[in-house]
Scaffold this motif. Structure first.
Motif, PDB file in Angstrom:
ATOM      1  N   MET A   1       0.859  -1.179   0.000  1.00  0.00           N
ATOM      2  CA  MET A   1       0.000   0.000   0.000  1.00  0.00           C
ATOM      3  C   MET A   1       0.897   1.233   0.000  1.00  0.00           C
ATOM      4  O   MET A   1       1.770   1.382   0.862  1.00  0.00           O
ATOM      5  N   ASN A   2       0.686   2.136  -0.969  1.00  0.00           N
ATOM      6  CA  ASN A   2       1.542   3.313  -1.028  1.00  0.00           C
ATOM      7  C   ASN A   2       1.152   4.330   0.056  1.00  0.00           C
ATOM      8  O   ASN A   2       0.109   4.224   0.699  1.00  0.00           O
ATOM      9  N   ASP A   3       2.014   5.318   0.235  1.00  0.00           N
ATOM     10  CA  ASP A   3       1.834   6.255   1.345  1.00  0.00           C
ATOM     11  C   ASP A   3       0.545   7.069   1.228  1.00  0.00           C
ATOM     12  O   ASP A   3      -0.126   7.341   2.224  1.00  0.00           O
ATOM     13  N   THR A   4       0.184   7.455  -0.002  1.00  0.00           N
ATOM     14  CA  THR A   4      -1.040   8.254  -0.174  1.00  0.00           C
ATOM     15  C   THR A   4      -2.270   7.440   0.187  1.00  0.00           C
ATOM     16  O   THR A   4      -3.171   7.923   0.886  1.00  0.00           O
ATOM     17  N   ARG A   5      -2.309   6.192  -0.285  1.00  0.00           N
ATOM     18  CA  ARG A   5      -3.478   5.354   0.043  1.00  0.00           C
ATOM     19  C   ARG A   5      -3.545   5.094   1.533  1.00  0.00           C
ATOM     20  O   ARG A   5      -4.624   5.063   2.133  1.00  0.00           O
ATOM     21  N   ARG A   6      -2.389   4.924   2.135  1.00  0.00           N
ATOM     22  CA  ARG A   6      -2.362   4.726   3.588  1.00  0.00           C
ATOM     23  C   ARG A   6      -2.892   5.970   4.301  1.00  0.00           C
ATOM     24  O   ARG A   6      -3.644   5.868   5.280  1.00  0.00           O
ATOM     25  N   ALA A   7      -2.543   7.143   3.803  1.00  0.00           N
ATOM     26  CA  ALA A   7      -3.020   8.392   4.412  1.00  0.00           C
ATOM     27  C   ALA A   7      -4.526   8.548   4.230  1.00  0.00           C
ATOM     28  O   ALA A   7      -5.231   8.998   5.145  1.00  0.00           O
ATOM     29  N   VAL A   8      -5.039   8.182   3.062  1.00  0.00           N
ATOM     30  CA  VAL A   8      -6.486   8.232   2.820  1.00  0.00           C
ATOM     31  C   VAL A   8      -7.202   7.298   3.783  1.00  0.00           C
ATOM     32  O   VAL A   8      -8.206   7.664   4.409  1.00  0.00           O
ATOM     33  N   LEU A   9      -6.689   6.095   3.924  1.00  0.00           N
ATOM     34  CA  LEU A   9      -7.315   5.115   4.805  1.00  0.00           C
ATOM     35  C   LEU A   9      -7.286   5.581   6.254  1.00  0.00           C
ATOM     36  O   LEU A   9      -8.267   5.434   6.997  1.00  0.00           O
ATOM     37  N   ARG A  10      -6.173   6.169   6.656  1.00  0.00           N
ATOM     38  CA  ARG A  10      -6.067   6.681   8.040  1.00  0.00           C
ATOM     39  C   ARG A  10      -7.093   7.785   8.282  1.00  0.00           C
ATOM     40  O   ARG A  10      -7.729   7.840   9.342  1.00  0.00           O
ATOM     41  N   ALA A  11      -7.260   8.656   7.292  1.00  0.00           N
ATOM     42  CA  ALA A  11      -8.232   9.740   7.441  1.00  0.00           C
ATOM     43  C   ALA A  11      -9.651   9.189   7.520  1.00  0.00           C
ATOM     44  O   ALA A  11     -10.476   9.667   8.312  1.00  0.00           O
ATOM     45  N   LEU A  12      -9.959   8.184   6.712  1.00  0.00           N
ATOM     46  CA  LEU A  12     -11.295   7.596   6.735  1.00  0.00           C
ATOM     47  C   LEU A  12     -11.588   6.917   8.065  1.00  0.00           C
ATOM     48  O   LEU A  12     -12.730   6.905   8.532  1.00  0.00           O
ATOM     49  N   SER A  13     -10.560   6.341   8.673  1.00  0.00           N
ATOM     50  CA  SER A  13     -10.777   5.648   9.940  1.00  0.00           C
ATOM     51  C   SER A  13     -11.098   6.607  11.068  1.00  0.00           C
ATOM     52  O   SER A  13     -11.632   6.206  12.105  1.00  0.00           O
ATOM     53  N   ASP A  14     -10.764   7.888  10.894  1.00  0.00           N
ATOM     54  CA  ASP A  14     -11.052   8.888  11.923  1.00  0.00           C
ATOM     55  C   ASP A  14     -12.477   9.429  11.840  1.00  0.00           C
ATOM     56  O   ASP A  14     -12.892  10.211  12.685  1.00  0.00           O
ATOM     57  N   GLY A  15     -13.230   9.025  10.822  1.00  0.00           N
ATOM     58  CA  GLY A  15     -14.608   9.488  10.678  1.00  0.00           C
ATOM     59  C   GLY A  15     -14.887   9.922   9.262  1.00  0.00           C
ATOM     60  O   GLY A  15     -14.023   9.801   8.378  1.00  0.00           O
ATOM     61  N   PRO A  16     -16.089  10.424   8.983  1.00  0.00           N
ATOM     62  CA  PRO A  16     -16.398  10.852   7.620  1.00  0.00           C
ATOM     63  C   PRO A  16     -15.459  11.958   7.167  1.00  0.00           C
ATOM     64  O   PRO A  16     -15.086  12.840   7.946  1.00  0.00           O
ATOM     65  N   ALA A  17     -15.055  11.871   5.891  1.00  0.00           N
ATOM     66  CA  ALA A  17     -14.128  12.862   5.346  1.00  0.00           C
ATOM     67  C   ALA A  17     -14.585  13.238   3.947  1.00  0.00           C
ATOM     68  O   ALA A  17     -14.800  12.367   3.102  1.00  0.00           O
ATOM     69  N   ALA A  18     -14.720  14.506   3.714  1.00  0.00           N
ATOM     70  CA  ALA A  18     -15.138  14.991   2.401  1.00  0.00           C
ATOM     71  C   ALA A  18     -13.984  14.887   1.414  1.00  0.00           C
ATOM     72  O   ALA A  18     -12.803  14.999   1.788  1.00  0.00           O
ATOM     73  N   GLY A  19     -14.334  14.702   0.143  1.00  0.00           N
ATOM     74  CA  GLY A  19     -13.321  14.587  -0.892  1.00  0.00           C
ATOM     75  C   GLY A  19     -12.341  15.743  -0.934  1.00  0.00           C
ATOM     76  O   GLY A  19     -11.119  15.529  -0.972  1.00  0.00           O
ATOM     77  N   PRO A  20     -12.822  17.004  -0.903  1.00  0.00           N
ATOM     78  CA  PRO A  20     -11.874  18.132  -0.924  1.00  0.00           C
ATOM     79  C   PRO A  20     -10.925  18.143   0.270  1.00  0.00           C
ATOM     80  O   PRO A  20      -9.750  18.483   0.139  1.00  0.00           O
ATOM     81  N   ASP A  21     -11.452  17.746   1.457  1.00  0.00           N
ATOM     82  CA  ASP A  21     -10.597  17.711   2.641  1.00  0.00           C
ATOM     83  C   ASP A  21      -9.520  16.625   2.499  1.00  0.00           C
ATOM     84  O   ASP A  21      -8.356  16.844   2.870  1.00  0.00           O
ATOM     85  N   LEU A  22      -9.921  15.470   1.966  1.00  0.00           N
ATOM     86  CA  LEU A  22      -8.951  14.401   1.759  1.00  0.00           C
ATOM     87  C   LEU A  22      -7.876  14.824   0.771  1.00  0.00           C
ATOM     88  O   LEU A  22      -6.690  14.529   0.949  1.00  0.00           O
ATOM     89  N   ALA A  23      -8.299  15.516  -0.289  1.00  0.00           N
ATOM     90  CA  ALA A  23      -7.336  15.984  -1.285  1.00  0.00           C
ATOM     91  C   ALA A  23      -6.332  16.947  -0.668  1.00  0.00           C
ATOM     92  O   ALA A  23      -5.129  16.875  -0.925  1.00  0.00           O
ATOM     93  N   GLU A  24      -6.821  17.829   0.194  1.00  0.00           N
ATOM     94  CA  GLU A  24      -5.925  18.798   0.822  1.00  0.00           C
ATOM     95  C   GLU A  24      -4.962  18.110   1.783  1.00  0.00           C
ATOM     96  O   GLU A  24      -3.769  18.424   1.837  1.00  0.00           O
TER      97      GLU A  24
END
Length: 309
Positions: free
Chosen positions: A1-24
């Motif tokens: 799993m690359n670092d970006t996907r890992r970061a996306v997954l970590r953010a999702l595990s903290d609760g709902p996350a909007a697409g623009p927030d994830l991108a930022e």
């Protein structure tokens, strides 16, 4: 799993996350975020989307990305539904320069144990080989094997099975001595340093007794099915923690040992050593009290004897 996907997954595990927030947060475009979310879904993660954004609602039971998720150790996991031998594949990765890589499979089709002995590796077990590059001389590599034995034993105990270690690295059920796991270590190095070490662990987890030799047992037979994801994570985390501390490895091995205090026969190239196993010394030497004094055994097949033998 690359670092970006890992970061996306970590953010999702903290609760709902909007697409623009994830991108930022991750420094990629919204389109790239969507691709990462789709990749996670394909890997078996349940990711829902609603007005609040993306929400993680479920984690797959097994697989490379599933094991990496919330793993507190720096390993990349390469997963296969089936592979000939995880050790063979791990050696390929090691030769190509890999470090801290785990080759994990649901099933092995041509696995081998020590001395090229057959090893049954059906679907439902944990078949994993770890590539590491420890700062050791070749003579110190047995410590890596001991660390793997301790880590595997602790994973079994956490799963509810009372396990222990027969010198040097067989993991057995304490009550009847049937085998739960075996470990095969391979290495490449020079006279004064190790280039790489591959530690293969074969653990009978969610495996039917009918698929195993009579001398073996499994978690399924003892307590029922458990989470293989959790089993692998605990194994890898403990292994990683122990690797850098030889004193901790030896102390932990002694705590889990079935061999110490037992009468043993160890087959060595120069003959059998028979006596009471009294200690283990770095890097994995068994100390045996014989009728002729203490003997130190560096390698060999160990048999636990009954008191009268």
């Amino acid at each position: 799993m690359n670092d970006t996907r890992r970061a996306v997954l970590r953010a999702l595990s903290d609760g709902p996350a909007a697409g623009p927030d994830l991108a930022e947060q991750t420094g990629v475009s919204r389109a790239a975020v969507w691709k990462h979310v789709e990749a996670l879904r394909e890997a078996g993660f349940d990711v829902e989307s609603d007005g609040d954004g993306y929400r993680l609602t479920g984690v797959p039971e097994y697989g490379g990305t599933a094991v990496e998720y919330e793993l507190d150790a720096p390993y990349e996991v390469e997963y296969h539904d089936a592979v000939g031998s995880t050790n063979d594949r791990a050696r390929e990765r090691a030769a190509a320069g890999a470090d801290d890589v785990v080759v994990l499979a649901d099933e092995q089709t041509s696995s081998k144990g020590r001395l090229d002995r057959e090893w049954t590796a059906p679907s439902g077990g944990v078949w994993a080989s770890v590539v590491v590059r420890p700062d050791l001389s070749p003579a110190g590599v047995p410590l890596v094997t001991l660390a793997a034995a301790v880590a595997t034993t602790r994973a079994f105990r956490e799963a509810g099975v009372d396990a222990g270690i027969k010198w040097p690295n067989d993991v057995l059920a304490r009550d009847d001595g049937r085998k739960l796991a075996g470990i095969l270590t391979e290495m490449e190095g020079e006279a004064d340093r190790v280039n790489w070490v591959v530690v293969g662990v074969g653990a009978n987890v969610n495996v039917d007794a009918a698929d195993l030799p009579e001398t073996a047992t499994s978690v399924r037979e003892r307590v029922g099915d458990v989470s293989r994801r959790a089993f692998v994570q605990r194994l890898l985390e403990t292994f990683h923690d122990l690797l850098g501390d030889s004193d901790a490895v030896l102390d932990a091995w002694r705590e889990q040992a079935l061999t110490l205090g037992r009468r043993v026969r160890v087959e060595t190239p120069t003959g059998d050593v028979v006596g009471e196993a009294v200690d283990i010394e770095s890097p994995g030497t068994l100390v045996v009290a014989t009728d002729d004094g203490e003997r130190r055994v560096h390698a060999g097949d160990c048999e636990h004897l009954r008191p009268a033998e």
